[in-house]
Design an enzyme around this catalytic site. Sequence first.
Site, short mmCIF file in Angstrom:
data_model
loop_
_atom_site.label_atom_id
_atom_site.label_comp_id
_atom_site.label_asym_id
_atom_site.label_seq_id
_atom_site.Cartn_x
_atom_site.Cartn_y
_atom_site.Cartn_z
N VAL A 63 32.53 49.07 38.86
CA VAL A 63 31.50 49.26 39.90
C VAL A 63 32.08 49.38 41.31
CG1 VAL A 63 29.61 48.17 38.62
CG2 VAL A 63 31.06 46.75 40.11
N ASN A 89 24.70 43.61 38.45
CA ASN A 89 24.95 42.28 37.89
C ASN A 89 26.42 42.02 37.56
OD1 ASN A 89 24.08 39.89 36.11
ND2 ASN A 89 24.96 41.27 34.58
N SER A 140 23.57 34.18 43.08
CA SER A 140 23.86 32.93 42.38
C SER A 140 23.31 31.78 43.22
CB SER A 140 25.38 32.77 42.28
OG SER A 140 25.74 31.47 41.88
N TYR A 153 33.87 33.52 46.04
CA TYR A 153 32.62 33.65 45.28
C TYR A 153 31.41 33.31 46.15
CZ TYR A 153 29.60 33.46 41.12
OH TYR A 153 28.61 33.69 40.20
N LYS A 157 28.53 36.06 47.28
CA LYS A 157 27.16 35.84 46.79
C LYS A 157 26.17 35.70 47.95
CE LYS A 157 27.60 36.23 42.34
NZ LYS A 157 27.22 37.55 41.78
P1 NAD Z 1 30.04 37.52 32.10
O1 NAD Z 1 31.47 37.35 32.41
O2 NAD Z 1 29.58 37.24 30.71
O3 NAD Z 1 29.56 39.01 32.49
C1 NAD Z 1 30.04 39.70 33.61
C2 NAD Z 1 30.38 41.12 33.17
O4 NAD Z 1 30.72 41.88 34.34
C3 NAD Z 1 31.57 41.19 32.22
O5 NAD Z 1 31.21 41.86 31.02
C4 NAD Z 1 32.63 41.96 33.02
O6 NAD Z 1 33.44 42.79 32.20
C5 NAD Z 1 31.77 42.77 33.97
N1 NAD Z 1 32.51 43.18 35.16
C6 NAD Z 1 33.31 42.41 35.96
N2 NAD Z 1 33.82 43.16 36.95
C7 NAD Z 1 33.34 44.42 36.79
C8 NAD Z 1 33.50 45.64 37.49
N3 NAD Z 1 34.30 45.73 38.58
N4 NAD Z 1 32.84 46.74 37.06
C9 NAD Z 1 32.05 46.67 35.96
N5 NAD Z 1 31.85 45.55 35.25
C10 NAD Z 1 32.50 44.44 35.65
O7 NAD Z 1 29.23 36.59 33.12
P2 NAD Z 1 27.65 36.42 33.35
O8 NAD Z 1 27.38 34.98 33.38
O9 NAD Z 1 26.87 37.29 32.43
O10 NAD Z 1 27.57 36.97 34.85
C11 NAD Z 1 26.71 38.00 35.28
C12 NAD Z 1 26.43 37.82 36.75
O11 NAD Z 1 25.76 36.57 36.94
C13 NAD Z 1 27.67 37.77 37.65
O12 NAD Z 1 27.42 38.50 38.84
C14 NAD Z 1 27.83 36.30 37.97
O13 NAD Z 1 28.47 36.10 39.20
C15 NAD Z 1 26.37 35.85 38.01
N6 NAD Z 1 26.12 34.44 37.80
C16 NAD Z 1 26.55 33.80 36.66
C17 NAD Z 1 26.28 32.45 36.48
C18 NAD Z 1 26.75 31.69 35.26
O14 NAD Z 1 26.64 30.46 35.23
N7 NAD Z 1 27.25 32.35 34.24
C19 NAD Z 1 25.54 31.76 37.45
C20 NAD Z 1 25.09 32.44 38.58
C21 NAD Z 1 25.38 33.78 38.74
#
Ligand code: NAD
Length: 253
Positions: A63, A89, A140, A153, A157
Amino acid sequence: MEKLLSGKVCVLTGGAGSIGLSTAQLFLAEGARVTLVDLDEKRLADAVAELDSPDVVGAVADVSDARDVEACFRETVGRWGKVDVIFSNAGNFGVIAPIVDYPESAFDQLYATHVKGAMLTCKYGVPVMNDGGSIIITSSVAGLRGDPGVYAYITVKHAQVGFMRALAKELAPRRIRVNTLHPGPVDNGFQKRIEEELGASIGADGTEFFNQMIPLGRHARPDEIAFSVLYLASDMSCFTTGSQLVVDGGMSA
Ligand code: NAD
């Protein structure tokens, strides 16, 4: 009753990850056609295979790379026509370190993924969106509060919120709504890795450490986050734009 996303074309970045995949499952069940975008080719192929639907297609893309992002939207429009929903996302966590040791490279890398990534996703997505669509950016609980050491981070965010606010105003005349989503800790691999690192540094159970900060006393399931994405994606939230939807069990209250 008509499904909530009947015939809607949706582009989900970070689509192969935990929240992305859970959201794709829900979107498909609600009648959407989905382009799953992810950097991780193997994980993406597994996700598309798991979804096993003629209404889903995978697109490998970074992205933070304009050509990749532009190609995703070009291919989506070629397949299904204009886009109705963008779920920006994709994300990663980076490192935890005191400010004097904080690696500049981690800061640049997270900025590229979360901030530039959201900007490029909208830059190339907005021109091919139908009026009345919806953009949801995953921020987040870290976009609402500060914690020491989590410099990249927390900064990115928060930055996504500023971007969302500006874009919501630009796109309001087209009735395209733009909102951020603020999950708290989710019970998945992304959060588990953070908790292992934190647990080792504080000498205590990292998961319990977070649970004690959450009034509802537990982590969210990925599908509980997906329900909120669905709300923002669908016409149920048709008068909601420029807002922050918090899904954190009360952690930021
Ligand atoms: P995850 O690691 O399972 O999924 C994130 C996905 O993003 C991965 O599949 C990764 O390959 C992809 N990704 C990373 N960098 C990328 C790039 N440059 N281009 C394209 N794809 C890319 O984690 P998740 O928990 O599903 O996270 C999704 C979103 O939610 C993120 O933005 C994360 O910061 C946010 N988030 C997660 C949590 C949590 O507790 N898991 C809490 C708050 C926010």
